[in-house]
Design a protein around this motif. Structure first.
Motif, PDB file in Angstrom:
ATOM      1  N   PHE A 171     -13.469   3.619   5.117  1.00 16.14           N
ATOM      2  CA  PHE A 171     -13.997   4.067   4.271  1.00 16.14           C
ATOM      3  C   PHE A 171     -13.645   5.633   4.566  1.00 16.14           C
ATOM      4  N   LEU A 172     -13.451   6.334   4.873  1.00 18.94           N
ATOM      5  CA  LEU A 172     -12.705   7.533   5.718  1.00 18.94           C
ATOM      6  C   LEU A 172     -12.342   8.040   3.954  1.00 18.94           C
ATOM      7  N   TRP A 173     -13.674   9.995   3.941  1.00 17.03           N
ATOM      8  CA  TRP A 173     -12.438  10.358   2.398  1.00 17.03           C
ATOM      9  C   TRP A 173     -12.378  12.229   3.804  1.00 17.03           C
ATOM     10  N   ILE A 174     -11.403  12.436   3.545  1.00 18.29           N
ATOM     11  CA  ILE A 174     -11.274  13.053   4.424  1.00 18.29           C
ATOM     12  C   ILE A 174     -11.895  14.151   5.910  1.00 18.29           C
ATOM     13  N   TRP A 177     -17.932  10.223   5.735  1.00 19.07           N
ATOM     14  CA  TRP A 177     -17.872  10.141   4.412  1.00 19.07           C
ATOM     15  C   TRP A 177     -18.019  11.197   3.039  1.00 19.07           C
ATOM     16  N   ARG A 178     -17.929   9.859   1.969  1.00 13.36           N
ATOM     17  CA  ARG A 178     -17.580  10.135   0.802  1.00 13.36           C
ATOM     18  C   ARG A 178     -19.348  10.950   0.349  1.00 13.36           C
ATOM     19  N   GLU A 195     -15.814  16.481  -5.618  1.00 12.35           N
ATOM     20  CA  GLU A 195     -15.829  15.647  -4.987  1.00 12.35           C
ATOM     21  C   GLU A 195     -13.810  15.482  -5.080  1.00 12.35           C
ATOM     22  N   ARG A 196     -14.122  15.212  -6.829  1.00  6.87           N
ATOM     23  CA  ARG A 196     -12.741  15.529  -7.921  1.00  6.87           C
ATOM     24  C   ARG A 196     -11.596  16.804  -7.184  1.00  6.87           C
ATOM     25  N   THR A 253     -10.467  15.959  -4.031  1.00  8.18           N
ATOM     26  CA  THR A 253      -9.600  15.031  -3.419  1.00  8.18           C
ATOM     27  C   THR A 253      -8.193  15.326  -3.717  1.00  8.18           C
ATOM     28  N   ALA A 262     -14.770  20.151   3.139  1.00  5.07           N
ATOM     29  CA  ALA A 262     -15.584  18.777   2.878  1.00  5.07           C
ATOM     30  C   ALA A 262     -16.431  18.496   3.421  1.00  5.07           C
ATOM     31  N   ARG A 280     -20.754  17.548   2.379  1.00  4.38           N
ATOM     32  CA  ARG A 280     -21.478  16.554   2.542  1.00  4.38           C
ATOM     33  C   ARG A 280     -22.725  17.401   3.460  1.00  4.38           C
TER      34      ARG A 280
END
Length: 259
Positions: free
Chosen positions: A92-95, A98-99, A153-154, A157, A211, A215
């Protein structure tokens, strides 16, 4: 407070030890938050009690991201794929974390649960003071922050995707071909490979810093909208989810290791 891993520069294990200590402190803060939510619901001076506690917990998050930033400069690949995380958490990691948009799902989930449990009080027009009692103005501000966060966020990404796609750029393909022709490559080829990879790692480091900044800004942005008591309830939900998910993931890893 957990000591900074600054004394362990170029030693990835330094941040691992810091993180374990930080988790212990997070659990201690969680107990304080739970106690505060139970003991300060109906006191006139509750804000004077709760605000310092909220500030202390936020400072704890600040300390984490500062320490992470220092370690990222030393070894970004290690920080993007942290071995102290469980396989469940990795999924579930995003960069490297956490997202940010998850913060809003957490807020709405906890708000819905507290709204259901406090429905009787709301019918009698009694304020519950928790996340189920957010005003229309607060909900509008949350929605605005969520839209802004999702846009950032987008964009991140997409930027991360562009960096990842450079693994197959002409330079990497050329170096791969040269390594085949030279039977693995000599010192000169090794230096060219390191130079090419260093440039990519610099891009990854920049993305991880951005990122983590998003956060932390998202967390603080949500808390700025809430009342002190609502902040306490949100931080409880965030702490519980983080600590429990980490524990469940570690348990699954142990079970798979013994299969």
């Amino acid at each position: 407070m957990a000591s900074s891993p600054a004394n362990h520069r170029n030693n990835p294990e330094g941040f691992h030890k810091f993180f374990e200590s930080w988790l212990t402190e997070q659990n201690q803060h969680l107990q304080e938050l739970i106690s505060a939510s139970r003991n300060n619901q109906h006191t006139a001076d509750s804000d004077q009690i709760l605000c310092p506690l909220v500030e202390r917990v936020v400072s704890h998050y600040d300390h984490y991201y500062h320490a992470k930033s220092l370690s990222t400069r030393d070894n970004v690949l290690y920080m993007l794929t942290p071995p102290w995380r469980s396989l469940l958490e990795d999924a579930f990691l995003w960069i490297g974390g956490w997202r940010p948009s998850v913060a809003f799902h957490l807020l709405y989930s906890k708000s819905g649960l507290q709204l259901d449990s406090g429905l009787a009080d709301l019918i009698r027009r009694l304020s519950t003071g928790d996340l189920g009692d957010m005003s229309h103005e607060q909900l509008c501000r949350v929605d605005e922050l969520q839209r802004k966060t999702i846009r950032e966020e987008r964009e991140m990404t997409e930027n991360m995707a562009r960096i990842q796609e450079t693994v197959a750029d002409s330079k990497m393909v050329e170096l791969s071909e040269a390594a085949t022709e030279e039977g693995g490559g000599g010192d000169d080829l090794g230096e060219r490979v390191e130079s090419a990879l260093k440039h990519k790692e610099e891009g990854l480091e920049e993305m991880l810093h951005k990122a983590d900044d998003l956060r932390l800004r998202t967390l603080k942005g949500v808390l700025d909208i809430l009342t002190p008591m609502q902040c306490v309830h949100f931080l409880i939900a965030a702490g519980e989810l983080h600590l429990r998910f980490h524990k469940w993931g570690k348990k699954k890893d142990e079970q798979q290791h013994h299969v």
